[in-house]
Write a protein that holds these residues in place. Structure first.
Motif, mmCIF file in Angstrom:
data_model
loop_
_atom_site.group_PDB
_atom_site.id
_atom_site.type_symbol
_atom_site.label_atom_id
_atom_site.label_comp_id
_atom_site.label_asym_id
_atom_site.label_seq_id
_atom_site.Cartn_x
_atom_site.Cartn_y
_atom_site.Cartn_z
ATOM 1 N N LEU A 126 11.115 6.693 -6.282
ATOM 2 C CA LEU A 126 11.209 5.155 -6.229
ATOM 3 C C LEU A 126 12.616 4.604 -5.552
ATOM 4 C CD1 LEU A 126 8.744 3.901 -8.701
ATOM 5 C CD2 LEU A 126 8.626 3.501 -6.528
ATOM 6 N N SER A 127 13.598 5.225 -6.443
ATOM 7 C CA SER A 127 15.088 4.736 -6.496
ATOM 8 C C SER A 127 15.387 4.731 -4.941
ATOM 9 C CB SER A 127 15.753 5.611 -7.342
ATOM 10 O OG SER A 127 17.021 5.175 -7.143
ATOM 11 N N ASN B 176 3.069 5.605 -6.069
ATOM 12 C CA ASN B 176 2.612 5.717 -7.699
ATOM 13 C C ASN B 176 1.594 6.879 -8.005
ATOM 14 O OD1 ASN B 176 2.988 4.317 -10.102
ATOM 15 N ND2 ASN B 176 0.900 3.091 -9.966
ATOM 16 N N LEU C 177 8.624 10.395 -10.104
ATOM 17 C CA LEU C 177 8.352 9.200 -9.779
ATOM 18 C C LEU C 177 9.563 8.326 -9.539
ATOM 19 C CD1 LEU C 177 6.317 6.843 -8.762
ATOM 20 C CD2 LEU C 177 5.909 6.677 -11.429
ATOM 21 N N ARG C 178 10.382 8.106 -10.786
ATOM 22 C CA ARG C 178 11.667 7.443 -10.509
ATOM 23 C C ARG C 178 12.541 7.595 -9.545
ATOM 24 N NH1 ARG C 178 12.816 3.538 -14.648
ATOM 25 N NH2 ARG C 178 11.858 4.966 -16.264
ATOM 26 N N THR D 30 0.892 -1.421 0.182
ATOM 27 C CA THR D 30 -0.067 0.050 -0.225
ATOM 28 C C THR D 30 1.027 1.180 0.101
ATOM 29 O OG1 THR D 30 -1.566 -1.197 1.098
ATOM 30 C CG2 THR D 30 -1.997 1.063 1.108
ATOM 31 N N TYR E 96 3.602 1.596 -1.621
ATOM 32 C CA TYR E 96 3.842 1.579 -2.926
ATOM 33 C C TYR E 96 2.748 2.280 -4.048
ATOM 34 C CZ TYR E 96 8.511 -0.294 -2.453
ATOM 35 O OH TYR E 96 9.833 -0.570 -2.283
ATOM 36 N N GLU E 97 1.497 1.883 -3.491
ATOM 37 C CA GLU E 97 0.597 2.427 -4.285
ATOM 38 C C GLU E 97 0.345 4.063 -3.934
ATOM 39 O OE1 GLU E 97 -3.358 -0.770 -4.703
ATOM 40 O OE2 GLU E 97 -2.994 0.381 -2.616
ATOM 41 N N ILE F 267 2.683 9.831 -7.333
ATOM 42 C CA ILE F 267 3.638 11.074 -7.538
ATOM 43 C C ILE F 267 3.775 11.360 -8.884
ATOM 44 C CG2 ILE F 267 6.276 11.523 -7.141
ATOM 45 C CD1 ILE F 267 5.958 9.926 -4.446
ATOM 46 N N SER F 268 3.954 12.533 -9.117
ATOM 47 C CA SER F 268 3.812 12.996 -10.532
ATOM 48 C C SER F 268 5.107 12.476 -11.419
ATOM 49 C CB SER F 268 4.423 14.635 -10.638
ATOM 50 O OG SER F 268 3.472 15.269 -9.794
ATOM 51 N N GLU F 269 4.881 12.172 -12.743
ATOM 52 C CA GLU F 269 5.991 11.371 -13.558
ATOM 53 C C GLU F 269 7.137 11.825 -13.423
ATOM 54 O OE1 GLU F 269 3.618 9.508 -15.600
ATOM 55 O OE2 GLU F 269 5.125 8.712 -17.147
#
Lengths: 321, 321
Positions: free
Chosen positions: B130-131, B119, B126-127, B113, B115-116, B121-123
């Motif tokens: 996440l990293s 997901n 995001l990466r 949840t 991680y949901e 978060i603005s494009e």
């Protein structure tokens, strides 16, 4: 178009590497040990096949397949703790060999590592893949919880059992296919059809597994026949038998389920047959297999592209009658 | 610029909602129960503060803060199983109330949840978010494993202990600040300085916690004083004392650690004082606090924007001479 076996071999080679740092070894070596046990790698291969149904296999599909396989192994490590399973594929489970605390943590870090793999996927697909991955991951947890809840219940309805099977087993197969299809550029409708193909194939597979546990040929089945019966597991066979049984048969069922006599398996098998559960279960399996294949047929790509998936369906599910 | 208390109240209001589906209740209600216990919500507020250090707080920061807080609660639920802790904040832990199996699964689904939320978060961010999130999540697992490993060791070096503290506690604080800063548009150098501020503040906080466990005033500390001593926990105090002790003192230490006599806490406190561990620990805490503040000062934004973080540092860590 490559078939399941070719892709399974390719993925096996790709996946056969170290996935975790070396330190702390007490955390990461248990995960490497577990991955080394092998497995059929069905889910990542379904992902590759879902991709290749629509386009050439992309680099992203290998990252995604890796994430899916790591996720699957995370669920196995945690499920083995919950089920108190000492062995998997003939080897000691992680909690058995390294202790439950390490197994909890090793599973946790396996799940995080799956998300590391997902984060390698191209920008264009990242969010939609993450979205399906997260949804499916939650559903798999829900299915495992339902399965544990069912153990404490006297009886489970057919609808509840189907729901549990779908969540615990089928959605992961379906989502592997669908996310692969997304990487192949599939449209929404084709994605949904492929998802439903995987979902129904998964249910058919579980029905077959329930049947074989009671009526399989021991040498072929690979597990002890009658395991579910001894554990009073609410399988498709037992659920149907409980519904179809006469008062006298219900009494015998109850007696068998509360006394672990040496003839329990044989007597339960006979009750299943007397209540026609074996026939009913085989019909049910065929129904789900037929529906799965119908979904596959509806997908708007050339038939020859679908051949490997059709072959796989018939390989996994043996048609009876 | 809002201070910690204001943001903690705002986040508390935002976070105080249902985070999980209603069914299966056996899986999700334990998580809702656990979140309702409350907590200081330090990490998400650090995320908001990291954002506001550079720009107005964005919508993404609330999603990120939610993910960070869900992640933190996932670690608590699983840590409580591993530590066999019956209570947290005076209430039953999840495994105590609902069983270990449900606690494992509830923690798993809490992590998914988180991680949901990520997901959402603005494009654009995001990466990178996440990293850092994934890297930090792995480190937190590593720290917990090291902590468990230390329990089985006779002695632990100062360097190993610092490393464990960093991983188990500090990196999550540091990453909360850094990822917040990313959403505020901070450059790489400013991100690193803020990360190091959080990392060293976390270490200083743990040093203070170790000190208070042995020498704190019971009414103020909130926990039983001497808990670490009774459990032979390798704290900063014990590690220094083991290094500085004479042969006779080492013998007494060993005797105290292998016999749980009623005067154990008093005698260990005296040994800590005789070996000057109490003074050494306070100096060490000040050193880390000073370094943390120096990193904050180096960040290239106006001083007044840093005021709430400076205030927080002095609130969390009381300077001792």
């Amino acid at each position: 178009m490559k078939n399941f076996e070719t892709l399974a071999e390719q993925f096996g080679t790709y996946f056969n590497k170290r996935h975790f740092p070396t330190e702390p070894a007490t955390l990461y070596d248990p995960n490497e040990y577990f991955l080394q046990m092998g497995g059929k790698r069905i889910r990542p291969v379904l992902c590759l096949m879902g991709n290749e149904l629509f386009d050439e296999i992309s680099e992203d599909a290998w990252y995604l397949g890796t994430a899916i396989e790591l996720f699957h192994n995370f669920t196995l490590i945690h499920d083995d703790i919950m089920d108190e399973a000492p062995l998997r594929r003939g080897k000691e489970t992680v909690h058995q060999k390294f202790g439950s605390n390490t197994a909890i943590l090793a599973g946790d870090v396996m799940l995080v590592t799956a998300y590391e793999e997902l984060n390698k996927i191209s920008e264009h697909y990242l969010r939609s893949i993450l979205s399906i991955f997260n949804k499916t991951a939650k559903e798999v947890c829900e299915g495992q919880q339902m399965d544990m809840d069912f153990e404490k219940l006297e009886s489970v309805s057919y609808d509840e059992y189907i729901k549990m099977i779908e969540l615990k087993t089928s959605v992961a197969l379906a989502a592997s296919l669908q996310t692969g299809a997304i990487l192949g550029g599939a449209g929404q409708r084709n994605q949904e059809l492929l998802y439903d193909f995987g979902r129904k194939l998964g249910i058919a597979f579980q029905i077959q597994d329930d049947y074989l546990d009671a009526f399989g040929v021991p040498e072929k089945f690979g597990k002890q026949v009658g395991g579910d019966i001894m554990a009073n597991k609410k399988t498709f066979l037992l659920i149907h038998t409980l519904e179809a049984a006469s008062a006298a048969q219900k009494k015998e069922l109850h007696h068998l389920m509360t006394h672990n006599t040496t003839d329990k398996v044989a007597k339960m098998q006979q009750l299943f047959i007397d209540c026609n559960a074996n026939e009913w279960v085989l019909k049910l399996k065929n129904k789900y297999l037929d529906e799965a294949i119908a979904h596959l047929e509806d997908i708007a790509v050339l038939s020859k592209r679908k051949a490997p998936l059709l072959e796989l369906a018939h390989y996994l599910i043996k048609r009876d009658h």
